[in-house]
Design a protein around this motif. Structure first.
Motif, PDB file in Angstrom:
ATOM      1  N   GLY A  98      38.174  -0.025 -31.249  1.00  0.00           N
ATOM      2  CA  GLY A  98      39.531  -0.552 -31.132  1.00  0.00           C
ATOM      3  C   GLY A  98      40.320  -0.456 -32.427  1.00  0.00           C
ATOM      4  O   GLY A  98      39.774  -0.303 -33.515  1.00  0.00           O
ATOM      5  N   TYR A  99      41.639  -0.552 -32.274  1.00  0.00           N
ATOM      6  CA  TYR A  99      42.546  -0.423 -33.413  1.00  0.00           C
ATOM      7  C   TYR A  99      42.410  -1.565 -34.413  1.00  0.00           C
ATOM      8  O   TYR A  99      42.777  -1.422 -35.563  1.00  0.00           O
ATOM      9  CB  TYR A  99      44.001  -0.349 -32.947  1.00  0.00           C
ATOM     10  CG  TYR A  99      44.373   0.961 -32.304  1.00  0.00           C
ATOM     11  CD1 TYR A  99      44.012   2.172 -32.872  1.00  0.00           C
ATOM     12  CD2 TYR A  99      45.109   0.988 -31.128  1.00  0.00           C
ATOM     13  CE1 TYR A  99      44.359   3.376 -32.296  1.00  0.00           C
ATOM     14  CE2 TYR A  99      45.465   2.187 -30.537  1.00  0.00           C
ATOM     15  CZ  TYR A  99      45.087   3.375 -31.130  1.00  0.00           C
ATOM     16  OH  TYR A  99      45.447   4.550 -30.553  1.00  0.00           O
ATOM     17  N   THR A 100      41.915  -2.704 -33.975  1.00  0.00           N
ATOM     18  CA  THR A 100      41.809  -3.851 -34.878  1.00  0.00           C
ATOM     19  C   THR A 100      40.429  -3.971 -35.506  1.00  0.00           C
ATOM     20  O   THR A 100      40.162  -4.923 -36.234  1.00  0.00           O
ATOM     21  CB  THR A 100      42.149  -5.152 -34.130  1.00  0.00           C
ATOM     22  OG1 THR A 100      41.237  -5.317 -33.035  1.00  0.00           O
ATOM     23  CG2 THR A 100      43.577  -5.114 -33.605  1.00  0.00           C
ATOM     24  N   SER A 101      39.572  -3.007 -35.251  1.00  0.00           N
ATOM     25  CA  SER A 101      38.222  -3.034 -35.812  1.00  0.00           C
ATOM     26  C   SER A 101      38.254  -2.993 -37.338  1.00  0.00           C
ATOM     27  O   SER A 101      39.098  -2.319 -37.933  1.00  0.00           O
ATOM     28  CB  SER A 101      37.431  -1.822 -35.293  1.00  0.00           C
ATOM     29  OG  SER A 101      36.254  -1.641 -36.049  1.00  0.00           O
ATOM     30  N   TRP A 133      38.651   0.233 -39.520  1.00  0.00           N
ATOM     31  CA  TRP A 133      39.924   0.786 -39.948  1.00  0.00           C
ATOM     32  C   TRP A 133      40.357   0.258 -41.317  1.00  0.00           C
ATOM     33  O   TRP A 133      41.361   0.698 -41.856  1.00  0.00           O
ATOM     34  CB  TRP A 133      41.011   0.497 -38.918  1.00  0.00           C
ATOM     35  CG  TRP A 133      40.955   1.386 -37.726  1.00  0.00           C
ATOM     36  CD1 TRP A 133      40.472   1.079 -36.497  1.00  0.00           C
ATOM     37  CD2 TRP A 133      41.380   2.742 -37.643  1.00  0.00           C
ATOM     38  NE1 TRP A 133      40.579   2.148 -35.660  1.00  0.00           N
ATOM     39  CE2 TRP A 133      41.134   3.190 -36.333  1.00  0.00           C
ATOM     40  CE3 TRP A 133      41.952   3.630 -38.548  1.00  0.00           C
ATOM     41  CZ2 TRP A 133      41.441   4.472 -35.909  1.00  0.00           C
ATOM     42  CZ3 TRP A 133      42.257   4.913 -38.109  1.00  0.00           C
ATOM     43  CH2 TRP A 133      42.003   5.321 -36.816  1.00  0.00           C
ATOM     44  N   ASN A 134      39.616  -0.716 -41.868  1.00  0.00           N
ATOM     45  CA  ASN A 134      39.970  -1.251 -43.179  1.00  0.00           C
ATOM     46  C   ASN A 134      39.777  -0.169 -44.236  1.00  0.00           C
ATOM     47  O   ASN A 134      38.714   0.432 -44.332  1.00  0.00           O
ATOM     48  CB  ASN A 134      39.129  -2.473 -43.528  1.00  0.00           C
ATOM     49  CG  ASN A 134      39.416  -3.654 -42.620  1.00  0.00           C
ATOM     50  OD1 ASN A 134      40.427  -3.674 -41.919  1.00  0.00           O
ATOM     51  ND2 ASN A 134      38.529  -4.630 -42.615  1.00  0.00           N
ATOM     52  N   ARG A 191      45.306   6.737 -35.454  1.00  0.00           N
ATOM     53  CA  ARG A 191      46.330   5.782 -35.025  1.00  0.00           C
ATOM     54  C   ARG A 191      47.697   6.393 -35.311  1.00  0.00           C
ATOM     55  O   ARG A 191      48.153   6.421 -36.448  1.00  0.00           O
ATOM     56  CB  ARG A 191      46.183   4.455 -35.768  1.00  0.00           C
ATOM     57  CG  ARG A 191      44.905   3.736 -35.428  1.00  0.00           C
ATOM     58  CD  ARG A 191      44.885   2.313 -35.924  1.00  0.00           C
ATOM     59  NE  ARG A 191      44.827   2.245 -37.377  1.00  0.00           N
ATOM     60  CZ  ARG A 191      44.625   1.133 -38.062  1.00  0.00           C
ATOM     61  NH1 ARG A 191      44.452  -0.013 -37.430  1.00  0.00           N
ATOM     62  NH2 ARG A 191      44.581   1.146 -39.376  1.00  0.00           N
TER      63      ARG A 191
END
Length: 143
Positions: free
Chosen positions: A22-25, A28-29, A58
């Motif tokens: 997911g995009y909020t994982s 992605w940091n 993204r």
């Protein structure tokens, strides 16, 4: 070229859409003051019976093209070169082929027989069945 490609793998195997964190994982940091541009999140995605890497981006397709230094296409693809009438004709021909191969609504043809699960055979299934029957009926060569 992309600035940061992050490889953080999820566990398991399956379709990429099922594995994607997911995009909020937190995958992605970014780090080092740089945001993650591309995320490789598995090397075990299943596509057409093969195990492959799966990556995420993204943004839009044009954003990805810009990131990779590619110029956007000048047209919307090859179909846009066709007139509306040609597109309609092509769509109808594809529908006709689909219907002939897979039967009404894609559920096979009852007149071609059924598979062991009781589902109607498609044209390809029926040809394969007949081919197998022909091979099975061939006399065996003497050793």
């Amino acid at each position: 070229m992309p600035g940061l490609i992050q490889s953080s793998y999820v566990g398991g195997t399956g379709f990429a859409t099922e594995l994607y964190p997911g995009y909020t994982s937190p995958y992605w940091n970014g780090f080092g003051g740089k945001a993650v541009d591309l995320l490789q999140f598995t090397d075990a995605a299943q596509v057409a019976g093969h195990t492959v890497d799966a990556n995420a981006f993204r943004g839009s397709l044009d954003d990805l093209r810009r990131l990779l230094g590619l110029t956007p296409p000048t047209t919307q693809g090859d179909l846009m070169a066709l007139t509306d009438a040609q597109q309609t004709d092509l769509y109808q021909k594809i529908q006709d082929i689909w219907g002939q191969l897979l039967g009404p609504d894609g559920h096979g043809w009852p007149q071609l027989g059924q598979n062991p699960e009781g589902k109607n055979l498609t044209l390809v299934d029926a040809v394969a069945k007949v081919g197998g029957q022909i091979l099975a009926a061939q006399p065996k060569a003497a050793p």
